[in-house]
Design a protein around this motif. Sequence first.
Motif, short mmCIF file in Angstrom:
data_model
loop_
_atom_site.label_atom_id
_atom_site.label_comp_id
_atom_site.label_asym_id
_atom_site.label_seq_id
_atom_site.Cartn_x
_atom_site.Cartn_y
_atom_site.Cartn_z
N LEU A 78 0.82 -1.21 0.00
CA LEU A 78 0.00 0.00 0.00
C LEU A 78 0.86 1.26 0.00
O LEU A 78 1.96 1.26 0.55
CB LEU A 78 -0.90 0.02 1.24
N ASN A 79 0.31 2.33 -0.57
CA ASN A 79 1.01 3.61 -0.50
C ASN A 79 0.76 4.24 0.87
O ASN A 79 0.00 3.72 1.69
CB ASN A 79 0.61 4.53 -1.66
N THR A 80 1.40 5.37 1.09
CA THR A 80 1.33 6.03 2.40
C THR A 80 -0.11 6.34 2.81
O THR A 80 -0.52 6.06 3.95
CB THR A 80 2.17 7.32 2.37
N GLU A 81 -0.89 6.92 1.91
CA GLU A 81 -2.27 7.28 2.24
C GLU A 81 -3.12 6.05 2.54
O GLU A 81 -3.92 6.05 3.48
CB GLU A 81 -2.90 8.10 1.11
N GLN A 82 -2.95 4.99 1.75
CA GLN A 82 -3.71 3.76 1.99
C GLN A 82 -3.35 3.14 3.34
O GLN A 82 -4.22 2.65 4.06
CB GLN A 82 -3.45 2.75 0.86
N GLN A 83 -2.07 3.17 3.69
CA GLN A 83 -1.66 2.66 5.00
C GLN A 83 -2.30 3.47 6.12
O GLN A 83 -2.80 2.90 7.10
CB GLN A 83 -0.13 2.72 5.15
N LEU A 84 -2.30 4.79 5.97
CA LEU A 84 -2.88 5.65 7.00
C LEU A 84 -4.36 5.34 7.17
O LEU A 84 -4.85 5.25 8.30
CB LEU A 84 -2.67 7.12 6.66
N VAL A 85 -5.08 5.13 6.08
CA VAL A 85 -6.51 4.81 6.15
C VAL A 85 -6.70 3.48 6.89
O VAL A 85 -7.55 3.37 7.78
CB VAL A 85 -7.14 4.77 4.74
N GLU A 86 -5.92 2.46 6.54
CA GLU A 86 -6.02 1.15 7.20
C GLU A 86 -5.77 1.27 8.70
O GLU A 86 -6.51 0.70 9.51
CB GLU A 86 -5.01 0.17 6.60
N MET A 87 -4.73 2.00 9.06
CA MET A 87 -4.36 2.11 10.47
C MET A 87 -5.34 3.00 11.25
O MET A 87 -5.81 2.62 12.33
CB MET A 87 -2.95 2.69 10.58
N ALA A 88 -5.62 4.17 10.72
CA ALA A 88 -6.46 5.14 11.44
C ALA A 88 -7.90 4.67 11.55
O ALA A 88 -8.52 4.81 12.62
CB ALA A 88 -6.39 6.50 10.75
N ASN A 89 -8.45 4.10 10.49
CA ASN A 89 -9.84 3.65 10.55
C ASN A 89 -10.02 2.49 11.51
O ASN A 89 -11.02 2.41 12.22
CB ASN A 89 -10.36 3.31 9.16
N SER A 90 -9.05 1.58 11.54
CA SER A 90 -9.12 0.46 12.48
C SER A 90 -9.05 0.98 13.92
O SER A 90 -9.86 0.58 14.77
CB SER A 90 -7.97 -0.51 12.20
N ARG A 91 -8.11 1.85 14.17
CA ARG A 91 -7.96 2.42 15.51
C ARG A 91 -9.23 3.16 15.93
O ARG A 91 -9.72 3.00 17.05
CB ARG A 91 -6.75 3.35 15.55
N GLY A 92 -9.77 3.94 15.02
CA GLY A 92 -10.99 4.70 15.32
C GLY A 92 -12.16 3.80 15.65
O GLY A 92 -12.90 4.05 16.62
N LEU A 93 -12.34 2.73 14.88
CA LEU A 93 -13.45 1.82 15.15
C LEU A 93 -13.29 1.14 16.50
O LEU A 93 -14.24 1.06 17.27
CB LEU A 93 -13.54 0.76 14.04
N LEU A 94 -12.08 0.68 16.81
CA LEU A 94 -11.85 0.03 18.11
C LEU A 94 -12.06 1.02 19.25
O LEU A 94 -12.67 0.67 20.27
CB LEU A 94 -10.45 -0.58 18.17
N ASN A 95 -11.58 2.23 19.08
CA ASN A 95 -11.75 3.24 20.13
C ASN A 95 -13.22 3.52 20.39
O ASN A 95 -13.65 3.59 21.55
CB ASN A 95 -11.03 4.54 19.76
N ARG A 96 -14.00 3.68 19.32
CA ARG A 96 -15.43 3.99 19.49
C ARG A 96 -16.21 2.81 20.02
O ARG A 96 -16.97 2.94 20.99
CB ARG A 96 -16.03 4.42 18.14
N SER A 97 -16.04 1.63 19.41
CA SER A 97 -16.89 0.50 19.78
C SER A 97 -16.52 -0.10 21.13
O SER A 97 -17.39 -0.63 21.83
CB SER A 97 -16.87 -0.58 18.69
N LEU A 98 -15.25 -0.01 21.52
CA LEU A 98 -14.82 -0.59 22.79
C LEU A 98 -14.53 0.45 23.86
O LEU A 98 -14.12 0.10 24.96
CB LEU A 98 -13.59 -1.47 22.57
N LYS A 99 -14.72 1.71 23.51
CA LYS A 99 -14.46 2.81 24.45
C LYS A 99 -13.07 2.68 25.07
O LYS A 99 -12.90 2.63 26.29
CB LYS A 99 -15.55 2.87 25.51
N GLN A 100 -12.08 2.63 24.19
CA GLN A 100 -10.70 2.47 24.63
C GLN A 100 -9.80 3.40 23.83
O GLN A 100 -10.22 3.98 22.83
CB GLN A 100 -10.22 1.02 24.46
N ASN A 101 -8.57 3.51 24.27
CA ASN A 101 -7.53 4.22 23.53
C ASN A 101 -6.58 3.17 22.98
O ASN A 101 -5.73 2.65 23.71
CB ASN A 101 -6.79 5.21 24.44
N THR A 102 -6.75 2.81 21.73
CA THR A 102 -5.96 1.75 21.10
C THR A 102 -4.55 2.29 20.83
O THR A 102 -4.38 3.23 20.05
CB THR A 102 -6.61 1.29 19.78
N ILE A 103 -3.56 1.68 21.48
CA ILE A 103 -2.19 2.18 21.36
C ILE A 103 -1.25 1.23 20.62
O ILE A 103 -0.16 1.62 20.25
CB ILE A 103 -1.59 2.52 22.74
#
Length: 166
Positions: A78-103
């Motif tokens: 993946l290019n830089t932007e695609q990697q950022l989308v994969e990482m950030a969207n996953s982190r965001g979903l986990l943070n919202r659905s599990l009410k956590q700070n995914t580190i």
Amino acid sequence: MVKKIKLFFITFDDGYENNYSSAYPILKKLSLHATIGMITDKINTPDMLSTNELKKLRKEKLVSIASHTVSHTELNTLNTEQQLVEMANSRGLLNRSLKQNTILLIYPVGRYTPASPFIAQRAGYKFALTTKPGLANASQGLYELHRQRVIPNMSDESFNQLLSGN
């Protein structure tokens, strides 16, 4: 002189349902903590963990949930932007659905690019795990930590060698 302390993580990649039905009872019995790297597109799909199971695991405080990206696409494809989308969207979903700070980010298949550690930091992670064999140490940096792979039917001797770094 600084005393060396050995720490270890028990990690499970992908988020298979058997992490809840098989591994969790053993962890609970032995009072061990583990981390599951969850592929967020796979939550609530057959043979994978459900949102309810993830919430139950988190509530018990023996299991942490980390990101294993959205789709488990190897980041080196993946290019830089695609990697950022994969990482950030996953982190965001986990943070919202599990009410956590995914580190923690666990790189899919352990593959990544030279830019991936910087992208992971930009996405809000504090550290990331690879599948490079060996014990993790400070010289690797927080975003390229090594892991030892434990395989089914591994002998006690082989397991002890892994833990000792030999």
